[in-house]
Design an enzyme around this catalytic site. Structure first.
Site, PDB file in Angstrom:
ATOM      1  N   HIS A 371     -44.370   5.371   4.301  1.00 55.81           N
ATOM      2  CA  HIS A 371     -44.022   4.117   4.970  1.00 55.81           C
ATOM      3  C   HIS A 371     -45.116   3.602   5.903  1.00 55.81           C
ATOM      4  O   HIS A 371     -44.849   2.697   6.695  1.00 55.81           O
ATOM      5  CB  HIS A 371     -42.738   4.286   5.785  1.00 55.81           C
ATOM      6  CG  HIS A 371     -41.480   4.327   4.978  1.00 55.81           C
ATOM      7  ND1 HIS A 371     -40.836   3.203   4.521  1.00 55.81           N
ATOM      8  CD2 HIS A 371     -40.752   5.380   4.522  1.00 55.81           C
ATOM      9  CE1 HIS A 371     -39.757   3.544   3.838  1.00 55.81           C
ATOM     10  NE2 HIS A 371     -39.688   4.863   3.822  1.00 55.81           N
ATOM     11  N   LYS A 564     -39.060  -6.985  16.480  1.00 56.42           N
ATOM     12  CA  LYS A 564     -39.481  -5.760  15.800  1.00 56.42           C
ATOM     13  C   LYS A 564     -40.021  -4.806  16.859  1.00 56.42           C
ATOM     14  O   LYS A 564     -40.160  -5.184  18.028  1.00 56.42           O
ATOM     15  CB  LYS A 564     -40.537  -6.044  14.730  1.00 56.42           C
ATOM     16  CG  LYS A 564     -41.744  -6.842  15.210  1.00 56.42           C
ATOM     17  CD  LYS A 564     -42.675  -7.191  14.062  1.00 56.42           C
ATOM     18  CE  LYS A 564     -42.115  -8.314  13.219  1.00 56.42           C
ATOM     19  NZ  LYS A 564     -41.857  -7.924  11.838  1.00 56.42           N
ATOM     20  N   ARG A 565     -40.291  -3.585  16.460  1.00 55.98           N
ATOM     21  CA  ARG A 565     -40.861  -2.608  17.388  1.00 55.98           C
ATOM     22  C   ARG A 565     -42.123  -3.180  18.031  1.00 55.98           C
ATOM     23  O   ARG A 565     -42.921  -3.838  17.365  1.00 55.98           O
ATOM     24  CB  ARG A 565     -41.181  -1.332  16.605  1.00 55.98           C
ATOM     25  CG  ARG A 565     -41.786  -0.195  17.383  1.00 55.98           C
ATOM     26  CD  ARG A 565     -41.684   1.087  16.568  1.00 55.98           C
ATOM     27  NE  ARG A 565     -42.177   0.924  15.210  1.00 55.98           N
ATOM     28  CZ  ARG A 565     -43.407   1.244  14.819  1.00 55.98           C
ATOM     29  NH1 ARG A 565     -44.277   1.738  15.690  1.00 55.98           N
ATOM     30  NH2 ARG A 565     -43.774   1.105  13.558  1.00 55.98           N
ATOM     31  N   LYS A 570     -48.433  -4.981  15.132  1.00 56.55           N
ATOM     32  CA  LYS A 570     -47.473  -6.040  14.819  1.00 56.55           C
ATOM     33  C   LYS A 570     -47.808  -7.337  15.554  1.00 56.55           C
ATOM     34  O   LYS A 570     -47.270  -8.388  15.259  1.00 56.55           O
ATOM     35  CB  LYS A 570     -46.051  -5.574  15.147  1.00 56.55           C
ATOM     36  CG  LYS A 570     -45.599  -4.435  14.230  1.00 56.55           C
ATOM     37  CD  LYS A 570     -44.196  -3.962  14.555  1.00 56.55           C
ATOM     38  CE  LYS A 570     -43.776  -2.791  13.689  1.00 56.55           C
ATOM     39  NZ  LYS A 570     -43.545  -3.154  12.279  1.00 56.55           N
ATOM     40  N   THR A 672     -38.980  -5.324   6.759  1.00 58.43           N
ATOM     41  CA  THR A 672     -37.694  -5.739   6.191  1.00 58.43           C
ATOM     42  C   THR A 672     -37.072  -6.870   6.996  1.00 58.43           C
ATOM     43  O   THR A 672     -36.235  -7.610   6.475  1.00 58.43           O
ATOM     44  CB  THR A 672     -36.707  -4.558   6.124  1.00 58.43           C
ATOM     45  OG1 THR A 672     -36.607  -3.937   7.410  1.00 58.43           O
ATOM     46  CG2 THR A 672     -37.158  -3.526   5.105  1.00 58.43           C
ATOM     47  N   LYS A 676     -34.684 -10.250   5.868  1.00 59.95           N
ATOM     48  CA  LYS A 676     -33.414 -10.679   6.478  1.00 59.95           C
ATOM     49  C   LYS A 676     -33.497 -12.136   6.905  1.00 59.95           C
ATOM     50  O   LYS A 676     -32.544 -12.911   6.702  1.00 59.95           O
ATOM     51  CB  LYS A 676     -33.096  -9.779   7.679  1.00 59.95           C
ATOM     52  CG  LYS A 676     -32.836  -8.337   7.327  1.00 59.95           C
ATOM     53  CD  LYS A 676     -32.932  -7.428   8.543  1.00 59.95           C
ATOM     54  CE  LYS A 676     -33.011  -5.963   8.125  1.00 59.95           C
ATOM     55  NZ  LYS A 676     -33.400  -5.076   9.226  1.00 59.95           N
TER      56      LYS A 676
END
Length: 827
Positions: A371, A564-565, A570, A672, A676
């Protein structure tokens, strides 16, 4: 009821189902409330929730038992999904949807003058995960049950979840998430299937009278693994699979002699040490104790789970084991399962296979999902820690490595550097065990989770192994379950889809493609209905934001969301630089054709990740400045929404207009959240990274805001990256950096954000945030142009929803099954 401790469970008669009408549900709920909990109507909502949960669970039991009977039939091949996280969120709404009980439960509660929504809100999110990895595992189990596949999830029953996050003076503060404080009505304890997991001790080598060698692991510190089963219901198909969670317990409650002698702390020390294993999700591993506890967790999960599977295999021939069992390792955390299976097959007195026989079975039933593309995120453990904590496993890993390197040397004679790179042991002053390497060597399948991710794995991180075993490697693009993320999260849109498509899309998301013509020909009435649904969802989110932060969001504004984290790759920082740019435009009067924008950022920073915590503080400082500036008004709002999780996401994703997926290209494995948002009609602004690529391919470039360098550009720029040149060449960026350098957002604490600035301006910045600034700002300008045309934006929104059919986990799991697991759906 999930499992019968009998070999003839498969011939037991079907267990009859309990009535599911409103009258019987009302009777059952009141029975639990009064006779089980000793409460009455009008009590705290948490007791009503618990009573309703037991009422619904009773109606799951028959399907759960009957499903297990199907598992026990001869020749049924089963999969075992090992994951250190399962972020299942709340269970009540999910079961009501899947069991088609929403209407009768709603009717029963109305007769009791109680709201279902109130009761649902009393359920805590299950603290069994911290992000996308755990949520994906939960979606996978949902799809396995819906597709009728015999798959059991194995995880840990953490007493405390990740943590509850709240913000004080802009800083993240971590509070314990004691989600099990009031119990978990969905679980069933199975103490009769308790397993013993060994730690420490030493090994003894023997030779039997026939000359066969064997090993005993002795003088170990044993911990009990007690299983708790949680039902996983399929969508309206009477299949209920099992998530088995292990809880750690001491072999003895406490030392009575030490207690009587007055040494109270020491008398319970072993009990506390044992139970610490499943006390907290993912301990901070910045120190040696944290590292040891995390390794304990990983081995505890895999050892208990594998022993449990072999227990169920009982006295059947081991030569058939791999024909009927497959293990999917969810990321590198459970990769020690390779060595543990070898230990069981080699050392168990009832087995004691030869090395060749044991290795053949192990390699035939282990499959590994990677991952991450971040080398630092791959598990590596010091050899000295392994030697101390898991001495027998280290012996086995060394033997696996010796035999594997013999294969490498035979394939590439004299290539010492390749041997060094591929060795399971990374040599150095403090030798490390490379757990990802162990997973690859011991698995018959290795997959990435998006097309680009899988491609980069075989060209980079796992290139040596791909050259040796190309047939092992494959791709399985992630997905999300449409039951939770569309049917449950967005009931008004789900109702509209059912009107247009009929029922059935919930279990066949590809049907959404039939919505595409409506984006072109839907007409004013349909467009108005679509916009009204989105407006109502935005009102719900605005109410949540006001309640959580005190900031008012205008639902007519563009809702720009990044949740998100919190991690540098990111790039919440890139988002924030754009927000500061917009703020600066307002300050200098550059507001022609302005689009009002509400920016929401949410996510948790790992407790030991200081830079991520600094980013949260900067976001909050910038937000405080913008939201209090009367010159800004409603033109721009920024909030950091605290304690982001599954339940909050169910309010956020139906309301987002713009989905921020802006990771550094080549760093995000899949994502993901992007799926969504798309499924609910959001439009994505994103880099050419992870599953963004496949989302853009599905919806078309005209309905996706692409920007930034690609992975190959990032690679080519490395070593020649000069952040200062981007600042010098771009006046907008220069002004943004100038505001940060002048402590505009930290006037009372000069230099507070110097570390963030230094990282942005460093030529060694691996995330190359400033290199993408101009492209990102230009893409945001395109966003504004489209937003100013409501009809165009509505068409884009519909097209995104219509194109999301390929991002269901039903599709993902079908691919896992067709290409890796080869399970027959339960009849």
């Amino acid at each position: 009821m999930a499992e019968q401790d009998t070999n003839d469970a498969c011939v037991l008669p079907n267990m009859p189902a309990l009535p599911r009408d409103a009258k019987e549900i009302s009777r059952s709920l009141q029975h639990y409330l009064e006779y089980h909990l000793g409460r009455f109507l009008g009590c705290d909502r948490s007791y009503l929730y618990e009573s309703l949960a037991y009422t619904v669970r009773d109606r799951i039991m028959s399907d759960w038992r009957n499903t297990w009977c199907l598992y026990k039939r001869d020749g049924v091949r089963r999969a075992h999904y090992l994951s250190l996280e399962f972020l299942i969120g709340r269970s009540l709404g999910n079961h009501l949807l899947n069991l088609e009980m929403q209407q009768p439960v709603d009717s029963a509660l109305k007769d009791l003058a109680v709201s279902l929504e109130e009761i649902r809100d009393a359920e805590p999110d299950a603290g069994l995960g911290n992000g996308g990895l755990g949520r994906l595992a939960a979606c996978f189990l949902d799809s396995c049950a819906t597709l009728r596949l015999p798959v059991t999830g194995y995880g840990l029953r953490y007493e405390y979840g990740m943590f509850q996050q709240h913000i004080e003076n802009g800083y993240q503060i971590e509070d314990p998430d004691h989600w099990l404080r009031d119990g978990h009505p969905w679980e069933v304890e199975r103490p009769e299937y308790t397993q013993v997991v060994k730690f420490r001790g030493h090994t003894q080598h023997f030779t039997d009278p026939q000359g066969k060698s064997f090993v005993r692991w002795v003088d170990s510190e044993d911990v009990l693994a007690v299983p708790y089963d949680v039902p996983v219901s399929g969508y309206r198909n009477k299949i209920v699979n099992t998530l088995r969670l292990w809880s750690a317990s001491a072999t003895a409650e406490f030392n009575l002699g030490e207690f009587n002698a007055g040494d109270y702390a020491e008398s319970v020390a072993s009990k506390n040490q044992a139970e610490n294993i499943t006390m907290v999700l993912y301990p901070n591993d910045a120190n040696e104790n944290g590292k040891e506890l995390r390794l304990r967790q990983q081995y505890f999960l895999t050892s208990a789970s594998l022993q449990d599977v072999f227990r169920q295999w009982s006295d059947r021939p081991l030569s058939q084991f791999a024909d009927c069992n497959v293990f999917q390792l969810n990321d590198t955390h459970p990769s020690i399962a390779v060595a543990e299976m070898m230990r069981i097959l080699l050392d168990d007195p009832d087995k004691r296979l030869s090395w060749h026989e044991a290795w053949k079975i192990t390699c035939s039933c282990m499959a590994y999902t990677n991952h991450t593309l971040l080398p630092e995120a791959l598990e590596r453990w010091p050899v000295r820690l392994f030697q101390s904590l898991l001495p027998r496993l280290l012996e086995i890993i060394y033997e696996i490595n010796a035999q594997f390197l013999a294969v490498v040397r035979q394939r590439w004679p004299g290539d010492i550097e390749r041997v060094r790179r591929m060795s399971l042991i990374e040599e150095g002053p403090d030798p490390q065990v490379r757990m990802a390497w162990l997973a690859i060597v011991g698995s018959f399948s290795v997959n990435g989770v998006a097309a680009l991710h899988s491609d980069l794995l075989v060209k980079g991180l796992f290139k040596d192994f791909y050259e040796l075993w190309p047939e092992k490697f494959n791709n399985k693009t992630n997905g999300v379950t449409p039951r939770r993320w569309l049917a449950m999260a967005n009931p008004p849109l789900a109702e509209l889809l059912s009107e247009q498509l009929g029922e059935g899309w919930q279990a066949d998301l590809g049907q959404l493609a039939r919505m595409r013509p409506l984006a072109e020909e839907g007409g004013p009435a349909f467009f108005e209905r679509w916009r009204a649904i989105r407006a109502a969802n935005k009102q719900r989110l605005a109410a949540l934001v006001l309640q959580q932060t005190g900031v008012t969001f205008d639902p007519s504004a563009l809702f720009d969301i990044q949740v998100k984290r919190i991690h540098e790759y990111k790039r919440q920082l890139l988002n924030l630089l754009h927000v500061i740019h917009l703020y600066n435009r307002i300050r200098r009067g550059d507001t022609d054709n302005w689009v009002n924008r509400c920016v929401l950022i949410g996510g948790k920073a790992a407790p030991g990740y200081q830079r991520a915590k600094e980013i949260i503080k900067l976001i909050n400082n910038v937000a405080a400045m913008i939201n209090s500036d009367p010159a800004v008004g409603d033109r721009l709002k920024l909030v950091f929404l605290p304690n982001y999780g599954v339940t909050k996401m169910m309010t956020i994703c139906p309301a987002a207009d713009l989905s921020e997926q802006i990771s550094t290209a080549g760093k995000e494995a899949s994502g993901t959240g992007n799926m969504k948002f798309m499924m609910n009609g959001s439009v994505t602004i994103g880099t050419y990274d992870g599953a963004n690529i496949e989302i853009m391919d599905a919806v078309g470039e005209d309905n996706f805001f692409l920007f930034g360098l690609r992975a190959e550009d990032i690679k080519a720029l490395r070593g020649a990256y000069r952040p200062r040149s981007y600042v010098d060449d771009d006046p907008d960026l220069a002004q943004v950096i100038g505001l940060l350098e002048s402590d505009h957002f930290s006037g009372m604490e000069p230099g507070l954000f110097r570390g963030i600035l230094d990282s942005l301006m460093s030529p060694d910045d691996p995330w190359m945030t400033l290199a993408d600034f101009r492209s990102y700002v230009d893409a945001q300008r395109r966003v504004e142009e489209c937003w100013r045309n409501p009809e165009q934006w509505t068409r884009m929104s519909i097209r995104n929803c219509a194109a999301s059919g390929g991002f269901s986990t039903d599709r993902t799991i079908s691919e896992y099954n067709n290409e890796i697991w080869h399970l027959a759906p339960l009849a």
